[in-house]
Design a protein around this motif. Structure first.
Motif, mmCIF file in Angstrom:
data_model
loop_
_atom_site.group_PDB
_atom_site.id
_atom_site.type_symbol
_atom_site.label_atom_id
_atom_site.label_comp_id
_atom_site.label_asym_id
_atom_site.label_seq_id
_atom_site.Cartn_x
_atom_site.Cartn_y
_atom_site.Cartn_z
ATOM 1 N N VAL A 1 -1.931 -33.140 -26.505
ATOM 2 C CA VAL A 1 -1.758 -31.759 -25.566
ATOM 3 C C VAL A 1 -2.643 -31.062 -26.103
ATOM 4 O O VAL A 1 -3.279 -31.075 -27.422
ATOM 5 N N PHE A 2 -3.003 -29.949 -25.171
ATOM 6 C CA PHE A 2 -3.819 -28.784 -25.821
ATOM 7 C C PHE A 2 -3.106 -27.589 -25.661
ATOM 8 O O PHE A 2 -2.801 -27.124 -24.580
ATOM 9 N N HIS A 3 -2.924 -27.095 -27.132
ATOM 10 C CA HIS A 3 -2.042 -26.154 -27.228
ATOM 11 C C HIS A 3 -2.856 -24.705 -27.006
ATOM 12 O O HIS A 3 -3.989 -24.713 -27.306
ATOM 13 N N GLU A 4 -2.084 -23.714 -26.517
ATOM 14 C CA GLU A 4 -2.880 -22.361 -26.061
ATOM 15 C C GLU A 4 -3.311 -21.640 -27.169
ATOM 16 O O GLU A 4 -4.532 -20.832 -27.041
ATOM 17 N N TRP B 1 -6.449 -29.113 -29.496
ATOM 18 C CA TRP B 1 -5.792 -30.477 -29.258
ATOM 19 C C TRP B 1 -4.899 -30.779 -30.509
ATOM 20 O O TRP B 1 -5.488 -30.423 -31.519
ATOM 21 N N LEU B 2 -3.807 -31.551 -30.036
ATOM 22 C CA LEU B 2 -2.875 -31.900 -31.093
ATOM 23 C C LEU B 2 -2.440 -33.157 -30.557
ATOM 24 O O LEU B 2 -2.403 -33.360 -29.431
ATOM 25 N N TYR B 3 -2.050 -34.010 -31.534
ATOM 26 C CA TYR B 3 -1.272 -35.154 -31.511
ATOM 27 C C TYR B 3 0.119 -34.892 -31.640
ATOM 28 O O TYR B 3 0.544 -34.430 -32.687
ATOM 29 N N VAL B 4 1.175 -35.442 -30.708
ATOM 30 C CA VAL B 4 2.491 -35.121 -30.852
ATOM 31 C C VAL B 4 3.456 -36.277 -31.434
ATOM 32 O O VAL B 4 3.251 -37.177 -30.674
ATOM 33 N N TYR B 5 3.910 -36.301 -32.299
ATOM 34 C CA TYR B 5 5.010 -37.071 -32.743
ATOM 35 C C TYR B 5 6.184 -36.459 -32.942
ATOM 36 O O TYR B 5 6.606 -35.652 -33.449
ATOM 37 N N GLN B 6 7.343 -36.965 -31.978
ATOM 38 C CA GLN B 6 8.532 -36.240 -32.024
ATOM 39 C C GLN B 6 9.799 -36.867 -31.577
ATOM 40 O O GLN B 6 9.822 -37.559 -30.439
ATOM 41 N N ARG B 7 10.718 -36.878 -32.453
ATOM 42 C CA ARG B 7 11.844 -37.643 -32.279
ATOM 43 C C ARG B 7 13.203 -36.709 -31.822
ATOM 44 O O ARG B 7 13.806 -37.060 -31.029
ATOM 45 N N SER B 8 12.833 -35.191 -32.000
ATOM 46 C CA SER B 8 13.842 -34.463 -31.345
ATOM 47 C C SER B 8 13.228 -33.058 -31.724
ATOM 48 O O SER B 8 12.200 -33.053 -32.372
ATOM 49 N N GLY B 9 13.772 -31.985 -31.171
ATOM 50 C CA GLY B 9 12.984 -30.531 -31.336
ATOM 51 C C GLY B 9 13.500 -30.015 -32.681
ATOM 52 O O GLY B 9 12.744 -29.163 -33.165
ATOM 53 N N VAL B 10 14.056 -30.956 -33.488
ATOM 54 C CA VAL B 10 14.280 -30.636 -34.879
ATOM 55 C C VAL B 10 13.467 -31.370 -35.841
ATOM 56 O O VAL B 10 13.305 -30.960 -37.098
ATOM 57 N N ASP B 11 12.770 -31.997 -35.264
ATOM 58 C CA ASP B 11 11.759 -33.012 -36.098
ATOM 59 C C ASP B 11 10.550 -33.274 -35.356
ATOM 60 O O ASP B 11 10.402 -34.095 -34.679
#
Length: 485
Positions: A289-292, A296-306
């Motif tokens: 994703v390209f954050h404002e 550029w970031l690579y996202v690894y997400q299992r939940s909004g808490v982690d």
């Protein structure tokens, strides 16, 4: 000089330019026998002042103005400093001097009612005199202004916002919410808009209103449900007549912006998404994703808490919807904080208590002074937290004397993290220890002194003798008495 021996000036003399002049004089008799002599003419200094004069501001007054109305101001300049000045109106054929007076402050005022139709201007003959009897006389023209009856003015009678008043969730500060228009029979006149207190003004603080009637938001609003705000607006015309009215601003929540997972962010157009806790980002290449702010970031997400994010400069960072924009930098084991209003990204480094710009390189500059005796290494551009190693290597006959500049030390090798621009200067001195042959040390000293451009050859020789005898030379700025030298 006259034939009878009288000496006169042939030009204007200036004491400041030349206080004396030499002349040579010859005198002859009838037999043409002569005698000569040299004489000095001295110029006496005299106090010089600029010529006394005066002037006036624009002299204008409306017809039918009350007796004693202010017309303009006279002011003097030049002449003797700090002298008091009085102004006098001189008689004239038209009798203008009978219609005005000048007070002790130099203000010109009316003595009678003036009529534009009788005369559009009056010419005054004025003399100014100071305490030292310096005087000047000048003519001035007083302009009589025609007075018209003011036009009929009508107060504004209505306000409207033809395009509506609507603000959306997370709209940036300064987003145009709407524009007001006024109904006024004097529609060609000036109108100023403002937010005012009173009935219906409870939410004024959330907005700003330009004088031209443009309404903008003064803060980023983040409510999950649609709602409305109440403001009160006043419009004032050029005659200070006004009209005011309360208005409702509609708030529109962005559907889906309250999500936890970034893959479920609310679509806001052209591949861009929004999540309340994370902000706006381009998500067409998810998990990239390209954050404002962060880029550029690579996202690894299992939940909004982690949530794990990988950034080229930061490496892996951990965060979640409760702590963001705080992020934990895994490779450094400490926290950083993101300023969500800046681009390029600006972060706070808690380990150094510093703000820094992500992606900025720091310049590490290593130099030598004097420029002989060895080599220094380590100059370059470094990203934040990059390891920096600088090293000084003396050549034969020299030893390392220390670092100076933004960092100091005596160790020839210095290692640190890049967290700002650094200028360092290393220095070397001749080695007069027992480990170095004396001739070699003296050659090194001679080379060192030759590199000091501020010394003359004689000063270098003197410094050499001082150092060999006393171990130091103040002129050369060298002291070899420390340590085992």
């Amino acid at each position: 000089m006259d034939l009878n021996g009288t000496l006169r000036t042939a030009a204007i003399l200036d004491y400041e330019a030349n206080a004396s002049h030499l002349i040579r004089v010859r005198v002859l008799d009838e037999m043409e026998a002569y005698a000569e002599g040299t004489f000095t003419v001295y110029v006496s200094d005299v106090k010089e002042t600029s010529l006394f004069d005066f002037n006036a501001s624009d002299l204008r007054v409306y017809e039918n103005a009350p007796v004693g109305s202010y017309v303009g101001q006279f002011s003097a300049y030049g002449g003797e400093p700090h002298a008091s000045v009085r102004y006098e109106l001189n008689p004239d054929q038209a009798g203008a001097y009978l219609k005005f007076e000048i007070d002790t402050n130099g203000s010109l005022r009316t003595l009678v009612d003036l009529d534009y139709e009788e005369a559009r201007q009056w010419t005054l003959e004025v003399t100014a005199v100071n305490d030292f009897n310096e005087s000047a006389s000048r003519s001035f023209v007083v302009e009589v202004l025609n007075l018209f009856e003011p036009p009929v003015n009508y107060a504004p009678s209505d306000l409207s916002a033809p395009g509506g008043l609507e603000v959306k969730q997370k709209d940036p500060i300064g987003t145009v919410i709407g524009t007001f228009e006024v109904f006024d029979l004097n529609d060609s006149g000036f109108h100023a808009f403002e937010l005012i207190g009173g009935e219906g003004s409870v939410d004024n603080a959330l907005f700003t209103l330009d004088l031209n009637g443009t309404l903008r938001n003064a803060s980023v609003m983040n409510y999950y449900q649609n709602r409305s705000f109440s403001i009160r607006v006043r419009v004032t015309d050029s005659w200070y007549f006004s009209y005011e009215e309360a208005f409702v601003v509609t708030y529109v929540a962005v559907e889906g912006a309250s999500v936890d997972l970034l893959s479920d962010g609310a679509e806001i157009g052209a591949g861009w998404r929004k999540a309340d806790w994370f902000g706006t980002y381009f998500g067409s290449f998810y998990p990239w994703v390209f954050h404002e702010n962060l880029g550029w970031l690579y996202v690894y997400q299992r939940s909004g808490v982690d949530t794990w994010l990988y950034h080229e400069r930061l490496g892996w960072v951990w965060t979640n919807k409760y702590v963001f924009p705080h992020m934990y930098v895994f490779k450094r084991s400490h926290w950083i904080f993101l300023d969500r209003t800046s681009w390029p990204a600006k972060l706070f480094d808690y380990s150094y208590a510093q703000w820094f710009e992500l992606g900025r390189k720091y310049r590490i500059l290593v130099s030598m002074s004097p420029t002989v005796g060895g080599s220094v290494f380590g100059s370059g551009d470094y990203y934040r937290w990059d390891p920096v190693r600088i090293e000084a290597i003396p050549k034969t006959g020299y030893l390392f004397d220390g670092w100076a500049g933004d960092l100091t030390g005596s160790n020839p090798v210095m290692e640190f993290e890049a967290v700002g621009d650094v200028n360092l200067t290393g220095s070397f001195m001749p080695d007069f220890s027992s480990a170095v042959p004396t001739a070699q040390a003296i050659d090194a000293l001679r080379e060192l002194l030759e590199s000091l451009d501020h010394l003359t050859p004689a000063e270098r020789q003197s410094a050499m003798a001082e150092i060999l005898i006393e171990g130091k030379s103040s002129k050369a700025g060298i002291d070899l008495r420390g340590g085992d030298r």
